[in-house]
Design an enzyme around this catalytic site. Structure first.
Site, mmCIF file in Angstrom:
data_model
loop_
_atom_site.group_PDB
_atom_site.id
_atom_site.type_symbol
_atom_site.label_atom_id
_atom_site.label_comp_id
_atom_site.label_asym_id
_atom_site.label_seq_id
_atom_site.Cartn_x
_atom_site.Cartn_y
_atom_site.Cartn_z
ATOM 1 N N ASN A 1 -73.576 -40.717 27.056
ATOM 2 C CA ASN A 1 -72.301 -40.785 27.746
ATOM 3 C C ASN A 1 -72.455 -41.077 29.190
ATOM 4 O O ASN A 1 -72.740 -39.862 29.937
ATOM 5 C CB ASN A 1 -71.434 -39.623 27.348
ATOM 6 C CG ASN A 1 -70.223 -39.436 27.974
ATOM 7 O OD1 ASN A 1 -69.827 -40.615 28.681
ATOM 8 N ND2 ASN A 1 -69.592 -38.493 27.972
ATOM 9 N N LYS B 1 -70.391 -41.762 31.281
ATOM 10 C CA LYS B 1 -69.012 -41.561 32.064
ATOM 11 C C LYS B 1 -68.639 -42.366 33.148
ATOM 12 O O LYS B 1 -69.085 -43.529 32.676
ATOM 13 C CB LYS B 1 -69.434 -39.965 32.858
ATOM 14 C CG LYS B 1 -70.003 -38.976 31.861
ATOM 15 C CD LYS B 1 -69.861 -37.499 32.006
ATOM 16 C CE LYS B 1 -70.397 -36.614 31.130
ATOM 17 N NZ LYS B 1 -69.990 -35.278 31.343
ATOM 18 N N HIS C 1 -63.264 -36.186 24.045
ATOM 19 C CA HIS C 1 -64.115 -35.480 25.170
ATOM 20 C C HIS C 1 -63.226 -34.613 25.906
ATOM 21 O O HIS C 1 -62.146 -35.012 26.406
ATOM 22 C CB HIS C 1 -64.741 -36.650 26.024
ATOM 23 C CG HIS C 1 -65.996 -36.031 26.860
ATOM 24 N ND1 HIS C 1 -65.681 -35.156 27.938
ATOM 25 C CD2 HIS C 1 -67.286 -36.208 26.580
ATOM 26 C CE1 HIS C 1 -66.910 -34.892 28.360
ATOM 27 N NE2 HIS C 1 -67.696 -35.349 27.501
ATOM 28 N N GLU D 1 -63.380 -33.837 28.857
ATOM 29 C CA GLU D 1 -62.823 -34.188 30.347
ATOM 30 C C GLU D 1 -61.726 -35.013 30.255
ATOM 31 O O GLU D 1 -60.803 -35.139 31.133
ATOM 32 C CB GLU D 1 -64.105 -35.130 30.914
ATOM 33 C CG GLU D 1 -65.211 -34.172 31.319
ATOM 34 C CD GLU D 1 -66.615 -34.959 31.657
ATOM 35 O OE1 GLU D 1 -66.680 -36.228 31.631
ATOM 36 O OE2 GLU D 1 -67.531 -34.321 32.007
ATOM 37 N N GLU E 1 -69.747 -30.110 21.422
ATOM 38 C CA GLU E 1 -69.891 -29.801 22.900
ATOM 39 C C GLU E 1 -68.987 -28.585 23.471
ATOM 40 O O GLU E 1 -67.842 -28.708 23.517
ATOM 41 C CB GLU E 1 -69.352 -31.103 23.388
ATOM 42 C CG GLU E 1 -70.167 -32.288 22.891
ATOM 43 C CD GLU E 1 -70.081 -33.385 24.359
ATOM 44 O OE1 GLU E 1 -71.196 -33.686 24.769
ATOM 45 O OE2 GLU E 1 -69.034 -33.509 24.905
ATOM 46 N N GLY F 1 -71.951 -30.206 31.911
ATOM 47 C CA GLY F 1 -72.348 -30.543 33.338
ATOM 48 C C GLY F 1 -72.671 -28.919 33.946
ATOM 49 O O GLY F 1 -72.464 -28.888 35.192
ATOM 50 N N SER G 1 -75.472 -30.120 28.670
ATOM 51 C CA SER G 1 -76.487 -29.966 29.275
ATOM 52 C C SER G 1 -77.867 -30.192 28.374
ATOM 53 O O SER G 1 -78.747 -29.553 28.654
ATOM 54 C CB SER G 1 -76.591 -28.522 29.924
ATOM 55 O OG SER G 1 -75.404 -28.409 30.764
#
Ligand code: PEP
Length: 257
Positions: free
Chosen positions: A12, A14, A98, A100, A170, A176, A215
């Site tokens: 990903n 991003k 996702h 985010e 996830e 992150g 991570s």
């Protein structure tokens, strides 16, 4: 159990990169992974670089994809990108749900279900992200949270829609943060997800892959990919560095069955 399927490693990327970055990255990856054929590799790039991914990766053993999709097929939806547009650029993988995006754009589970359906309808592979935040983990309700994310899709479209799909566990607290979930936590949640989907043991959903994200890097990849319940990984930051991403793919290759 899904033990005769290839591991899958999805990057990903991003909102990172540029035309020149992707020129180097895509060519470098194509070269660096040219002899790997026993795992599936997918690169989810920002929309503007899909054409570049298609032109450089076409005919290689690497697939490409997007990080979102519209739930509508066409029409007055400014800024959205539809499934047919993604089809035009040969997209294989579409990340959906996702955290985010779910957090920043208040995406509901029902909205994510409609996007999942759009991906399947146009023969692409959804990479559905599910996972709990830190408060939910500390409260011990991670199974409940993940179940509600998955059940929203089952309720709208039935469990069979999960065939030929990927679910990425996830945990939000691991994304992150350099604080990947432990092998025990990962194994527990990935096994839980598989059981939740395959409640009808006589009629298992076909070709569902359950991967871990958060991570993941070249140092913890071997341990996480070695888990029986884990069919691969979704990789964010570590995928930006091409050497690191290649090492992660090589770790997955070790566990091909
Ligand atoms: C992600 O955001 O999907 C992800 C896995 O990020 P990271 O690897 O950077 O934690």
């Amino acid at each position: 159990m899904n033990k005769s399927i290839k591991k899958v490693v999805i990057a990903n990327l991003k909102m990172n990169g540029s035309l020149s970055f992707y020129d180097d990255y895509l060519k470098g990856l194509k070269n660096g992974l040219h002899d790997i054929d026993n795992i599936d590799v997918g690169l989810c790039v920002p929309y503007p670089y899909l054409a570049q991914a298609q032109s450089i990766l076409n005919g290689s053993n690497i697939s490409w994809g997007s990080q979102n999709i519209a739930k509508f097929e066409n029409g007055p939806y400014t800024g959205e990108v539809s499934a047919t547009m993604l089809n035009d650029f040969g997209v294989q993988y579409v990340i959906v749900g996702h955290s985010e995006r779910a957090t920043a754009y208040c995406e509901s589970n029902e909205n994510i279900a409609d996007k999942f359906n759009a991906i399947k309808k146009y023969n692409m592979t959804p990479v559905l992200c599910v996972g709990e935040n830190l408060i939910e983990r500390e409260a011990g309700i991670m199974e409940k949270v993940v179940a509600s994310q998955i059940e929203a899709i089952i309720k709208c479209y039935g469990v069979e829609i999960f065939s030929d799909s990927i679910i990425a566990y996830e945990p939000i607290w691991a994304i992150g943060t350099d604080m990947a979930a432990s092998p025990e936590q990962t194994n527990h949640m990935c096994s839980y997800i598989r059981k939740l989907i395959n409640q009808d043991e006589l009629n298992e959903v076909k070709n569902l892959k359950i991967v871990y994200g958060g991570s993941l890097n070249s140092e913890n990849a071997v341990q996480l990919f070695g888990l029986k319940s884990v069919d691969g990984g979704l990789i964010g930051r570590a995928a930006i560095n091409i050497e690191e991403f290649i090492k992660i793919c090589q770790s997955a290759q070790t566990f091909e069955t």
